[in-house]
Write an enzyme that holds these catalytic residues in place. Structure first.
Site, PDB file in Angstrom:
ATOM      1  N   LYS A 174      -0.905  -6.371  -8.163  1.00 29.71           N
ATOM      2  CA  LYS A 174      -1.161  -7.647  -7.484  1.00 29.71           C
ATOM      3  C   LYS A 174      -2.591  -8.099  -7.753  1.00 29.71           C
ATOM      4  CE  LYS A 174      -1.884  -9.959  -3.472  1.00 29.71           C
ATOM      5  NZ  LYS A 174      -2.847  -9.683  -2.464  1.00 29.71           N
ATOM      6  N   ASP A 175      -3.509  -7.128  -7.848  1.00 30.60           N
ATOM      7  CA  ASP A 175      -4.904  -7.426  -8.189  1.00 30.60           C
ATOM      8  C   ASP A 175      -5.106  -7.108  -9.663  1.00 30.60           C
ATOM      9  OD1 ASP A 175      -6.393  -7.926  -5.422  1.00 30.60           O
ATOM     10  OD2 ASP A 175      -4.877  -6.394  -5.141  1.00 30.60           O
TER      11      ASP A 175
ATOM     12  N   GLN B 123     -17.949  -6.503  -1.740  1.00 27.22           N
ATOM     13  CA  GLN B 123     -16.989  -7.275  -2.535  1.00 27.22           C
ATOM     14  C   GLN B 123     -16.603  -8.591  -1.870  1.00 27.22           C
ATOM     15  OE1 GLN B 123     -13.962  -4.019  -2.426  1.00 27.22           O
ATOM     16  NE2 GLN B 123     -12.493  -5.679  -2.325  1.00 27.22           N
TER      17      GLN B 123
ATOM     18  N   HIS C  96       0.834  -1.212   0.000  1.00 21.31           N
ATOM     19  CA  HIS C  96       0.000   0.000   0.000  1.00 21.31           C
ATOM     20  C   HIS C  96       0.868   1.260   0.000  1.00 21.31           C
ATOM     21  CE1 HIS C  96      -2.785  -2.878   2.261  1.00 21.31           C
ATOM     22  NE2 HIS C  96      -3.528  -2.538   1.212  1.00 21.31           N
TER      23      HIS C  96
HETATM   24  P1  AMP Z   1      -6.423  -3.921  -0.456  1.00 18.30           P
HETATM   25  O1  AMP Z   1      -6.291  -3.082   0.779  1.00 18.30           O
HETATM   26  O2  AMP Z   1      -5.907  -5.303  -0.299  1.00 18.30           O
HETATM   27  O3  AMP Z   1      -7.778  -3.824  -1.077  1.00 18.30           O
HETATM   28  O4  AMP Z   1      -5.437  -3.270  -1.500  1.00 18.30           O
HETATM   29  C1  AMP Z   1      -5.531  -1.905  -1.815  1.00 18.30           C
HETATM   30  C2  AMP Z   1      -4.648  -1.616  -3.004  1.00 18.30           C
HETATM   31  O5  AMP Z   1      -3.313  -1.996  -2.693  1.00 18.30           O
HETATM   32  C3  AMP Z   1      -5.062  -2.407  -4.239  1.00 18.30           C
HETATM   33  O6  AMP Z   1      -4.935  -1.568  -5.388  1.00 18.30           O
HETATM   34  C4  AMP Z   1      -4.067  -3.527  -4.251  1.00 18.30           C
HETATM   35  O7  AMP Z   1      -3.819  -4.033  -5.542  1.00 18.30           O
HETATM   36  C5  AMP Z   1      -2.837  -2.846  -3.700  1.00 18.30           C
HETATM   37  N1  AMP Z   1      -1.915  -3.831  -3.151  1.00 18.30           N
HETATM   38  C6  AMP Z   1      -2.180  -4.779  -2.223  1.00 18.30           C
HETATM   39  N2  AMP Z   1      -1.097  -5.550  -1.998  1.00 18.30           N
HETATM   40  C7  AMP Z   1      -0.116  -5.074  -2.822  1.00 18.30           C
HETATM   41  C8  AMP Z   1       1.237  -5.453  -3.076  1.00 18.30           C
HETATM   42  N3  AMP Z   1       1.818  -6.471  -2.447  1.00 18.30           N
HETATM   43  N4  AMP Z   1       1.931  -4.747  -3.992  1.00 18.30           N
HETATM   44  C9  AMP Z   1       1.349  -3.715  -4.650  1.00 18.30           C
HETATM   45  N5  AMP Z   1       0.086  -3.309  -4.443  1.00 18.30           N
HETATM   46  C10 AMP Z   1      -0.636  -3.985  -3.556  1.00 18.30           C
END
Ligand code: AMP
Length: 317
Positions: free
Chosen positions: A151-152, A63, A40
């Site tokens: 990653k997503d 989601q 993040h």
């Molecule tokens: P999340 O809080 O898991 O919904 O992730 C929020 C954002 O952070 C999303 O755009 C994810 O793709 C990104 N993200 C999560 N983990 C990673 C990672 N290891 N590397 C890069 N971006 C990430």
């Protein structure tokens, strides 16, 4: 360093944004579900180079499919604010569920097609939840730029389509996956891993490397590459949701690998459902790692916005 300004309602966020002057740098949104880690923070740093950053922290109920981890998903707002303090973000938008989904609401945003395979097949309704909450965030905060993690990857492709279809005046940045030293992609869900599961979880990145190895040795049959990857995941003790090689940007499933391809895996290790992916450019004789979409790399977006790159030179494109 002071903790960022916290906005918890739509009206407070709008009032805060209205105080921005016309000459302010572009507003950059970094949407998250909190429990922030270095992945993040990489998104926030990429955003900071482009403009004034607002980080949203919202565990979005729509989601999560029934039976998933919505209730136990880690929520640690105070720690998140402390992590963001030294990074100089403009504000954190952390609304309640009622604020984002007012009583009696019934509106959803659905992007057809892209959200069907891979995670869409295993998490019914997931991508409608994603496209709905992101649209709400875009409409409430009206950023000019939004930053997401590769990653997503399926989420990135879905949002790329949504922004194009709705003709939104929004530039997307996709940041490469940030990994632990042993290759495990950082994720809030890594917290669910207990004892030996943490070590076992490295099987996802190792399986992707095996798939890439097969491509480098000249294998071009998609089914052959997928079976190499799935076999490695199973040998490592993971319970496989999918291991697939699909074309970018439409996530088609051709018989032979060519051009920009996404090798994507999802598997359960212990109580954690983990995902990872590798994006490659496949030619007849060569294979190289590549961004998901060239126009959405941090460097490409910096160039579009006339921001000096890492060497301090002004971009000239
Ligand atoms: P999340 O809080 O898991 O919904 O992730 C929020 C954002 O952070 C999303 O755009 C994810 O793709 C990104 N993200 C999560 N983990 C990673 C990672 N290891 N590397 C890069 N971006 C990430």
């Amino acid at each position: 360093v002071s903790t960022p300004v916290l906005w918890t309602t739509v009206s407070v966020a709008r009032a805060g944004l209205a105080r921005r002057t016309a000459s302010a740098r572009p507003l950059v949104l970094v949407p998250t579900m909190g429990d922030l880690h270095d992945g993040h923070l990489a998104l926030v740093r990429a955003g900071r180079e482009l403009g004034d950053v607002v980080v949203s922290i919202f565990v979005n109920p729509t989601q999560f499919a029934p039976g998933e981890d919505f209730e136990r998903y880690p929520r640690r707002l105070q720690e998140d604010l402390e992590q963001l303090a030294p990074l100089g973000v403009q504000a954190v938008f952390a609304p309640t569920v009622e604020e984002m989904y007012p009583r009696g609401e019934s509106t959803r945003v659905e992007v057809h097609g892209i959200g069907d395979p891979l995670c869409g097949r295993h998490r019914p309704g997931h991508f409608v939840g994603v496209s709905t909450v992101c649209t709400k965030l875009f409409v409430i905060l009206r950023p000019r730029i939004a930053v997401f993690g590769q990653k997503d990857a399926q989420q990135c492709l879905l949002l790329h389509r949504l922004v194009r279809d709705l003709r939104l005046d929004l530039d997307l940045v996709f940041v490469p996956t940030v990994r632990e030293r042993d290759g495990l992609a950082m994720s809030s869900r890594n917290r669910y891993l207990r004892g030996a599961e943490r070590e076992a979880a490295t099987v996802l990145s190792r399986a992707l490397a095996a798939g890439r190895g097969a491509l480098e040795e000249g294998e071009r049959e998609v089914a052959g590459i997928e079976s190499v990857v799935a076999a490695q995941l199973r040998r490592g003790g993971a319970d496989v949701d999918y291991a697939e090689l699909r074309s970018v940007p439409d996530l088609d499933h051709p018989a032979r690998a060519a051009g920009r391809m996404l090798l994507a895996v999802a598997a359960h290790v212990g109580k954690a459902r983990l995902i990872d992916n590798l994006c490659v450019q496949v030619e007849d004789l060569t294979v190289r790692e590549a961004p998901l979409l060239d126009e959405h790399t941090p460097a490409a977006v910096r160039a579009r916005w006339g921001v000096a790159d890492e060497e301090g030179k002004e971009s000239t494109t």
